[in-house]
Scaffold this active site. Structure first.
Site, short mmCIF file in Angstrom:
data_model
loop_
_atom_site.label_atom_id
_atom_site.label_comp_id
_atom_site.label_asym_id
_atom_site.label_seq_id
_atom_site.Cartn_x
_atom_site.Cartn_y
_atom_site.Cartn_z
N CYS A 423 -2.64 -11.50 3.72
CA CYS A 423 -1.20 -11.69 3.87
C CYS A 423 -0.87 -12.93 4.70
O CYS A 423 0.13 -13.62 4.42
CB CYS A 423 -0.57 -10.45 4.50
SG CYS A 423 -1.23 -10.01 6.12
N HIS A 467 0.47 -6.91 9.28
CA HIS A 467 0.97 -7.65 8.12
C HIS A 467 1.71 -8.90 8.61
O HIS A 467 2.13 -8.98 9.77
CB HIS A 467 1.93 -6.76 7.31
CG HIS A 467 2.26 -7.29 5.95
ND1 HIS A 467 1.31 -7.65 5.03
CD2 HIS A 467 3.46 -7.54 5.37
CE1 HIS A 467 1.88 -8.08 3.93
NE2 HIS A 467 3.20 -8.03 4.11
N ASP A 483 8.67 -11.57 1.36
CA ASP A 483 7.26 -11.21 1.51
C ASP A 483 6.49 -11.70 0.29
O ASP A 483 6.45 -11.05 -0.75
CB ASP A 483 7.11 -9.69 1.65
CG ASP A 483 5.71 -9.30 2.10
OD1 ASP A 483 4.82 -10.17 2.10
OD2 ASP A 483 5.50 -8.12 2.44
#
Length: 672
Positions: A423, A467, A483
């Site tokens: 991520c 994250h 995201d």
């Protein structure tokens, strides 16, 4: 006639008492030292284990202890090694290491009974230091076992004459701990509590902790993906939001040097910067956060107001971080309310937009060229964001925990060559690309998702849920969460990494099945719920909870005098209740023994004091040899001793015992 020889059974020779007692003490010391091996330097753990083994060998073989001239240099070298390792002899880590070595060296220098008690008391003190590093249930259980072992060793040296077997000494030590437990519970519940510890912890007491940090480099978050440690727990008062909306904000990173993202200085947020969108509902929940050594607090995006903290202040920063005024070095519990739909700084131009446009010249030329090609197609910010996300979906990007290493032009290599990352790779590349497009953007780190424990209803957010995502600023809309990981691996947003890969234990030798119905998963859920109950009811037992407990008894005013009186009253009641079975089961003296004790007290008035080891016949000789005793008294006393000896040690028939006791009463009355 044939005879069969039967092999003789091997007779075990019992271990000598002094050897058995010392081995018991060494085993107790091992239980005290064992937890420290996980945080002490390797050379100290190896040295402690070697010296303890040497002392055990000396005890087993019956050899002499090493001379003092040999131990003094060893002790000096040990202290020098601790100083070189920690650059100090003070503080938590250096102090514990020094105590561990001193305990072992003292075991090699035991020459008197006083040295035994020094070792025992030093062991009890070192036992408490384990709670500097861990206060979970397993630590408490191991410390209770170590206390029983130390008491067993202490009892072993107290017996004179016949020594009971080890099992009986263990049972007696366990009974002592059991008798102390009710009083301990009373003290825990009603002893007046103060805010903070009784003394200030040394500077290294907080130590380094795993988890997110104030910066982000490629691979930082992926290293947490397989960590099963709890970051925080959440108890929802309102219905639980969907998994895809569970973004727990921690740190906002705006500065980029080409490889590492770091945070900028924060200032309190201006009033009116956060607004709930029409129809937005609020979500109320309680967070129990594990200590992480940073100032940020975890909350769903975005909290309505900062929570009220005990002994600390919380505020919303200008980048919407929820921060505390002091570092979080202890477990913290607070209540928060968050909006599910909101706009951030939509009605104003934020001061930090320049930070969101910062670029690093001379690197990632391919990314700059790609941004120019996108600008040739559109100038609308929302459309450009959509084109970049479409690029992530269209090209063969992979979401992996083991991405390849990247060079100086890391973003170029990721976007156009490797196309494999975690991520943080996607968030970093997306923000850099947004800035090349002239759109203010920044990286946000935190946690995404969580798992409801069916045993207690708490949501558990683990380090594996760490994250990173992005925020972009669009005029008239404010800061918008984007995201990019969801464009490549939408299953990561719908399910956590841990739920897809399972829980790994014992270095990966055991992996818990992600299926919630498996017995391993249920066992883990139950253990996590038990640990949470321990944290909530024991470790987080605060002065407010104590006041609420006392208020349930009908006491409105709760202060130090009231708590002290309650503690003394409850403690006395508990001790009285514990003494009842002890008094009931106490040894009762037979009637003849009572008469003999009364006789000895009466003789003491004449100056004839019986020694504790004297029997009736020996005392009879003392009475007969006394010339100052009146003759009638001496005669009655001698007849009493003869009759008592015959009754207690002779062959008096049971049917004549009552008559013999009556005769002793008569003789005792004549001894005046």
């Amino acid at each position: 006639m044939t005879t069969t020889s039967v092999p003789a059974r091997k007779v075990r020779t019992p271990i000598a008492r002094d050897k058995a007692d010392m081995l018991t003490l060494l085993g107790a010391c091992l239980l005290v030292l064992l937890p420290h091996f996980f945080h002490l330097p390797l050379w100290i753990s190896a040295g402690v284990a070697t010296l303890l083994g040497w002392r055990s060998w000396i005890t087993w073989t019956g050899r002499r202890l090493p001379p003092r001239w040999l131990l003094l240099p060893v002790a000096a070298l040990a202290m020098a090694g601790i100083y070189l390792a920690y650059r100090t002899l003070l503080g938590r880590d250096a102090g514990v290491a020094m105590l561990a070595l001193l305990l072992i060296l003292k075991l090699l220098e035991m020459h008197a009974r006083r040295d035994l008690f020094v070792v025992l008391f030093l062991s009890f003190f070192l036992l408490l230091t384990n709670f500097f590093y861990s206060q979970n249930i397993l630590t408490a259980l191991l410390m209770a076992i170590a206390v029983v072992a130390l008491l067993t060793a202490q009892l072993s040296f107290q017996f004179t004459g016949t020594v009971p077997p080890l099992k009986k000494k263990l049972r007696l030590a366990t009974l002592i701990v059991g008798l102390a437990t009710p009083l301990m519970l009373v003290l825990f519940l009603v002893f007046p509590r103060i805010q903070g510890p009784l003394w200030g912890l040394p500077g290294d007491a907080t130590g380094a902790r795993t988890g997110l940090s104030d910066s982000m480099t490629p691979g930082m978050i992926s290293s947490l993906a397989l960590s099963d440690d709890i970051a925080f727990r959440v108890k929802f008062i309102d219905p639980v939001p969907s998994q895809a909306t569970l973004y727990w904000r921690a740190s906002v990173l705006s500065h980029f040097d080409g490889r590492t993202w770091t945070a900028q200085p924060q200032t309190p947020m201006k009033a009116g910067s956060v607004k709930a969108l029409p129809g937005s509902a609020s979500t109320r929940y309680e967070v129990t956060m594990e200590p992480h050594g940073r100032r940020w607090l975890f909350a769903l995006e975005t909290p309505v107001a900062p929570p009220q903290l005990r002994g600390n202040n919380a505020y919303l920063a200008n980048d919407f971080q929820l921060l505390a005024s002091e570092r979080i070095d202890t477990r913290l519990r607070y209540d928060v309310t968050s909006w599910t739909q909101f706009s951030l700084q939509a009605d104003s131009v934020p001061d930090e937009l320049n930070d969101g446009l910062q670029r690093v010249a001379g690197i990632n030329p391919a990314t700059t060229g790609f941004a120019r090609s996108l600008l040739a197609r559109s100038s609308d910010s929302a459309e450009l964001i959509g084109l970049v996300l479409q690029y992530f979906r269209r090209e063969p990007f992979r979401y992996t925990l083991e991405p390849p290493l990247l060079g100086r032009n890391a973003v170029d290599e990721f976007l156009f060559s490797s196309r494999a990352g975690f991520c943080e790779h996607y968030a970093s590349a997306f923000v850099v690309l947004m800035r090349e497009l002239g759109i203010p953007a920044r990286v946000v780190t935190g946690y995404q998702g969580g798992e409801i424990n069916p045993s207690d209803g708490y949501m558990e957010v683990r380090q594996s849920d760490a994250h990173a995502w992005a925020e972009v600023w669009i005029e008239q809309r404010g800061w918008i969460r984007v995201d990019p990981t969801g464009a490549v691996a939408p299953e990561r947003i719908e399910r956590s990494v841990a739920s897809q890969s399972g829980r790994r234990l014992f270095g990966g030798l055991v992996t818990l099945s992600p299926a919630r119905g498996s017995w391993l998963a249920l066992t883990r859920f139950n253990w996590d719920a038990l640990s949470n109950a321990w944290n909530q009811r024991v470790l987080n037992y605060s002065s407010e909870q104590q006041k609420n407990l006392v208020a349930r008894l009908g006491i409105d005013k709760v202060d130090w005098p009231v708590l002290t009186a309650l503690m003394l009253g409850a403690g006395s009641l508990v001790m009285a209740i514990m003494m009842l079975p002890l008094l009931k089961n106490r040894a009762t003296r037979d009637p003849a023994g009572k008469l003999y004790a009364a006789f000895c007290r009466r003789m003491a008035r004449f100056g004839l004091i019986r020694a504790p080891h004297d029997g009736p016949r020996t005392f009879m000789a003392v009475v007969a040899a006394n010339t100052l005793l009146p003759e009638h008294t001496k005669a009655a006393a001698l007849r009493f001793l003869v009759s008592y000896e015959a009754l207690q040690y002779g062959t008096v028939a049971p049917r004549r015992r009552r008559a013999a006791l009556s005769y002793l009463h008569t003789l005792l009355a004549a001894c005046r």
